[in-house]
Design an enzyme around this catalytic site. Structure first.
Site, PDB file in Angstrom:
ATOM      1  N   GLU A   1      28.265  10.164   9.196  1.00 33.99           N
ATOM      2  CA  GLU A   1      27.805  10.988  10.214  1.00 33.99           C
ATOM      3  C   GLU A   1      28.595  10.877  11.706  1.00 33.99           C
ATOM      4  OE1 GLU A   1      23.722  10.672  10.804  1.00 33.99           O
ATOM      5  OE2 GLU A   1      23.246  11.145   8.842  1.00 33.99           O
TER       6      GLU A   1
ATOM      7  N   ASP B   1      17.753  15.306  -1.733  1.00 34.50           N
ATOM      8  CA  ASP B   1      16.350  15.908  -1.484  1.00 34.50           C
ATOM      9  C   ASP B   1      16.068  17.129  -0.759  1.00 34.50           C
ATOM     10  OD1 ASP B   1      16.837  15.120   1.334  1.00 34.50           O
ATOM     11  OD2 ASP B   1      15.829  13.002   1.104  1.00 34.50           O
TER      12      ASP B   1
HETATM   13  O1  9MR Z   1      16.037   7.100   4.241  1.00 35.42           O
HETATM   14  C1  9MR Z   1      16.405   6.282   5.216  1.00 35.42           C
HETATM   15  C2  9MR Z   1      15.177   5.561   5.942  1.00 35.42           C
HETATM   16  O2  9MR Z   1      14.509   4.806   5.040  1.00 35.42           O
HETATM   17  C3  9MR Z   1      15.874   4.430   6.981  1.00 35.42           C
HETATM   18  O3  9MR Z   1      14.871   4.075   7.661  1.00 35.42           O
HETATM   19  C4  9MR Z   1      16.661   5.240   7.942  1.00 35.42           C
HETATM   20  C5  9MR Z   1      17.346   4.229   9.081  1.00 35.42           C
HETATM   21  O4  9MR Z   1      18.150   3.365   8.437  1.00 35.42           O
HETATM   22  O5  9MR Z   1      17.952   5.896   7.051  1.00 35.42           O
HETATM   23  C6  9MR Z   1      17.212   6.715   6.223  1.00 35.42           C
HETATM   24  O6  9MR Z   1      18.567   7.446   5.630  1.00 35.42           O
HETATM   25  C7  9MR Z   1      19.346   8.408   6.649  1.00 35.42           C
HETATM   26  C8  9MR Z   1      20.691   7.881   5.933  1.00 35.42           C
HETATM   27  O7  9MR Z   1      21.088   6.546   6.033  1.00 35.42           O
HETATM   28  C9  9MR Z   1      21.823   8.804   6.533  1.00 35.42           C
HETATM   29  N1  9MR Z   1      21.529  10.288   6.324  1.00 35.42           N
HETATM   30  C10 9MR Z   1      20.060  10.790   6.876  1.00 35.42           C
HETATM   31  C11 9MR Z   1      18.894   9.845   6.050  1.00 35.42           C
HETATM   32  C12 9MR Z   1      17.504  10.033   6.422  1.00 35.42           C
HETATM   33  O8  9MR Z   1      17.289   9.884   7.665  1.00 35.42           O
END
Ligand code: 9MR
Length: 348
Positions: free
Chosen positions: A144, A261
């Protein structure tokens, strides 16, 4: 199950043991992102990954703030456990992620001196990549880094790393990862690359330009990760993705889906309707990807509706339960799991 089961034969041994016919191995690995807290607490969740996945990767446990929450604390144990689980069961694994704006621990946030920030980044990437050398097939090195809307904001997202080091934090991280594990597939990962519309076109253009600039600077990048958080009210850009895949291929760079998803906010709430929408989106995505060249992997962000980030972060306004993942809350595969399975076996 013994180690050494075919890398790409998800659950084949289990199915054979159960007397079921053994399907052809998948040409494109199907992956799932697993979370340590549920891994420990829920055996059915753990088993679901073995039943369906060729690749099992830690969802959060390798992120910077998890691995090194303070300057003096390295916390490898949860990630180690998940990676060992994958490898012991003959599955592949991969890492996410070294650089992410949302995983910067406070002690790094507090660093103002660029040289010190660079040293912290390089130390982190080298040490963590090296620890998993030979175990993780690849890494999302940066996640990102593209602006949410490059048409408004310029190409790059304004993150802590950008503020501290400028755009060069991207090649710095890639070069450090390559030094630590020359065999790892190094990936640049981002969201909102999949859809029809000028913002998504702009984001794909920025991605291509970052890849070209890395290559022009002699820095290796092997893949682009499309997160694949598919919104029910958006349209997958078939021709746009085919062109994107073709342009990346011309640069020698692969494409993979890293966080698949379904985000269905406003559509009809009935489970059948949500699942039909999901099927259509996934089918469109696979058509678009396979049109030029198969993706390197398709990875689902979780496995079952029992656990997903979506209800907490993007709840439906009508409060209806969401169905973002390919297994329902009882671990029963939906039609789109069968679709994924079939197409990844066929490789087209
Ligand atoms: O699904 C992930 C969630 O469990 C975590 O709390 C969060 C913070 O680390 O990150 C989520 O995953 C993200 C991913 O790393 C990057 N793209 C967006 C995902 C959803 O927020």
């Amino acid at each position: 199950m013994a180690a050494g089961a075919g890398l790409l034969v998800a659950g084949a041994a289990d199915r054979k043991a159960a007397g079921a016919p053994v399907a052809a191995p998948r040409r494109v690995p199907l992956g799932g992102a697993i979370q340590a807290e549920y891994f420990d607490a829920d055996p059915a969740y753990r088993q679901a990954f073995l039943d369906h996945c060729d690749l099992i990767m830690p969802m959060n446990e390798l992120k910077f703030d998890q691995i090194r929450p303070t300057r003096d604390a390295w916390n490898f144990e949860p990630a180690d456990r998940l990676v060992e689980f994958a490898l012991e069961n003959g599955r592949q694994s991969r890492g996410t992620c070294h650089v992410w704006w949302n995983a910067m621990p406070p002690w790094v946030e507090a660093i103002d001196d660029p040289a010190e920030a660079e040293a912290a980044l390089v130390e982190h990437v080298e040490r963590v990549t090296d620890r998993y050398r030979g175990k993780l097939a690849g890494w999302d090195v940066v996640n990102e880094v593209i602006a949410h809307d490059p048409q408004q904001e310029g190409p790059l997202r304004r993150t802590g790393w950008l503020r501290k080091l400028g755009p060069r934090h991207i090649p710095i991280a890639f070069a450090a990862a390559a030094r630590a594990d020359p065999a790892a597939r190094l990936v640049i990962n981002d969201y909102d690359l999949e859809f029809v519309g000028p913002r998504f076109d702009a984001r794909r253009d920025v991605m291509l330009s970052i890849v070209r600039q890395l290559q022009d600077g002699g820095v290796a990048v092997h893949g682009v990760g499309m997160q694949g958080h598919l919104y029910a009210d958006r349209q997958v850009d078939g021709p746009g993705l085919e062109r994107f895949n073709r342009e990346l291929d011309a640069l020698g760079v692969g494409l993979l889906v890293t966080e698949l998803d379904i985000i269905d906010w406003h559509g009809p709430a009935e489970p059948q309707a949500q699942d039909a929408t999901a099927y259509r989106l996934v089918s469109d995505l696979l058509d678009a990807l396979f049109a030029w060249k198969p993706p390197e992997a398709v990875i689902v962000w979780g496995i079952s509706d029992r656990y997903s980030w979506i209800p907490a972060v993007l709840p439906r306004p009508d409060g209806a339960p969401q169905r973002p993942l390919p297994l329902d809350g009882d671990m029963v595969p939906k039609d789109w799991m069968r679709l994924l399975d079939e197409r990844l076996r066929q490789g087209r």
